[in-house]
Design a protein around this motif. Structure first.
Motif, PDB file in Angstrom:
ATOM      1  N   ALA A   1       0.242   0.753   0.124  1.00  0.00           N
ATOM      2  CA  ALA A   1      -0.569   1.853  -1.191  1.00  0.00           C
ATOM      3  C   ALA A   1       0.639   2.916  -1.663  1.00  0.00           C
ATOM      4  O   ALA A   1       0.609   2.901  -2.766  1.00  0.00           O
ATOM      5  CB  ALA A   1      -1.225   2.143  -0.376  1.00  0.00           C
TER       6      ALA A   1
ATOM      7  N   LEU B   1      -5.579   0.949  -3.426  1.00  0.00           N
ATOM      8  CA  LEU B   1      -4.117   0.308  -3.415  1.00  0.00           C
ATOM      9  C   LEU B   1      -3.451  -0.324  -2.176  1.00  0.00           C
ATOM     10  O   LEU B   1      -2.314  -0.779  -1.795  1.00  0.00           O
ATOM     11  CB  LEU B   1      -3.532   1.192  -4.341  1.00  0.00           C
ATOM     12  CG  LEU B   1      -3.575   2.049  -5.719  1.00  0.00           C
ATOM     13  CD1 LEU B   1      -2.734   2.848  -5.874  1.00  0.00           C
ATOM     14  CD2 LEU B   1      -3.124   1.018  -6.111  1.00  0.00           C
ATOM     15  N   HIS B   2      -3.970  -0.009  -0.739  1.00  0.00           N
ATOM     16  CA  HIS B   2      -3.963  -0.479   0.400  1.00  0.00           C
ATOM     17  C   HIS B   2      -4.033  -1.912   0.540  1.00  0.00           C
ATOM     18  O   HIS B   2      -3.402  -2.973   1.149  1.00  0.00           O
ATOM     19  CB  HIS B   2      -4.753   0.059   1.632  1.00  0.00           C
ATOM     20  CG  HIS B   2      -3.825   1.403   1.947  1.00  0.00           C
ATOM     21  ND1 HIS B   2      -4.976   2.372   1.371  1.00  0.00           N
ATOM     22  CD2 HIS B   2      -3.546   1.826   2.620  1.00  0.00           C
ATOM     23  CE1 HIS B   2      -4.490   3.730   0.936  1.00  0.00           C
ATOM     24  NE2 HIS B   2      -3.843   3.512   2.683  1.00  0.00           N
TER      25      HIS B   2
ATOM     26  N   TRP C   1      -7.337   5.340  -4.007  1.00  0.00           N
ATOM     27  CA  TRP C   1      -6.304   5.361  -3.087  1.00  0.00           C
ATOM     28  C   TRP C   1      -6.536   3.649  -2.087  1.00  0.00           C
ATOM     29  O   TRP C   1      -5.811   3.585  -1.739  1.00  0.00           O
ATOM     30  CB  TRP C   1      -5.438   6.954  -2.259  1.00  0.00           C
ATOM     31  CG  TRP C   1      -5.154   6.725  -1.369  1.00  0.00           C
ATOM     32  CD1 TRP C   1      -5.583   6.845  -0.112  1.00  0.00           C
ATOM     33  CD2 TRP C   1      -3.863   6.210  -1.151  1.00  0.00           C
ATOM     34  NE1 TRP C   1      -4.911   7.651   0.453  1.00  0.00           N
ATOM     35  CE2 TRP C   1      -3.636   7.086   0.205  1.00  0.00           C
ATOM     36  CE3 TRP C   1      -2.640   6.230  -2.208  1.00  0.00           C
ATOM     37  CZ2 TRP C   1      -2.172   6.333   0.757  1.00  0.00           C
ATOM     38  CZ3 TRP C   1      -1.258   5.946  -1.366  1.00  0.00           C
ATOM     39  CH2 TRP C   1      -0.825   6.142   0.274  1.00  0.00           C
TER      40      TRP C   1
END
Length: 106
Positions: free
Chosen positions: A79, A34-35, A31
């Motif tokens: 994200a 994905l930013h 997570w």
């Protein structure tokens, strides 16, 4: 010996009425990753953390420094968009964005 039937457990959890299953596969660091970048290839936890450290150099599992939290906060929409195109529950995938969207709607 305990035999964990992951598919059976996932199916059971998905059957709970009104529950939203938050899963990040292979780990929560996906997570965070994905930013900063797209991720479509299967990853191990260690590989995911190694990639994340290219963006958050001093990241330590389980601890987010204030500046790291700010960097992630600034890129949450990116994200979320990247997470939504991943196939749910596969590696890599995350549904953490569902919680973020729910909190933002309140």
């Amino acid at each position: 010996m305990f035999d964990l039937d992951v598919d059976g457990m996932l199916e059971h959890l998905q059957s709970i009425p009104n529950a939203v299953l938050l899963v990040s596969n292979p780990c929560i660091e996906l997570w965070y990753l994905l930013h900063f970048e797209e991720c479509h290839a299967e990853l191990t936890q260690n590989a995911c953390i190694k990639k994340l450290k290219r963006h958050l150099e001093h990241y330590v599992k389980g601890i987010l420094a204030l500046n790291e939290k700010q960097q992630l906060s600034d890129k949450t929409s990116e994200a979320t968009a990247r997470a939504k195109v991943l196939e749910t529950y596969n590696n890599p995938s995350t549904t953490i964005y569902k919680m973020i969207e729910l909190l933002e709607s309140l």
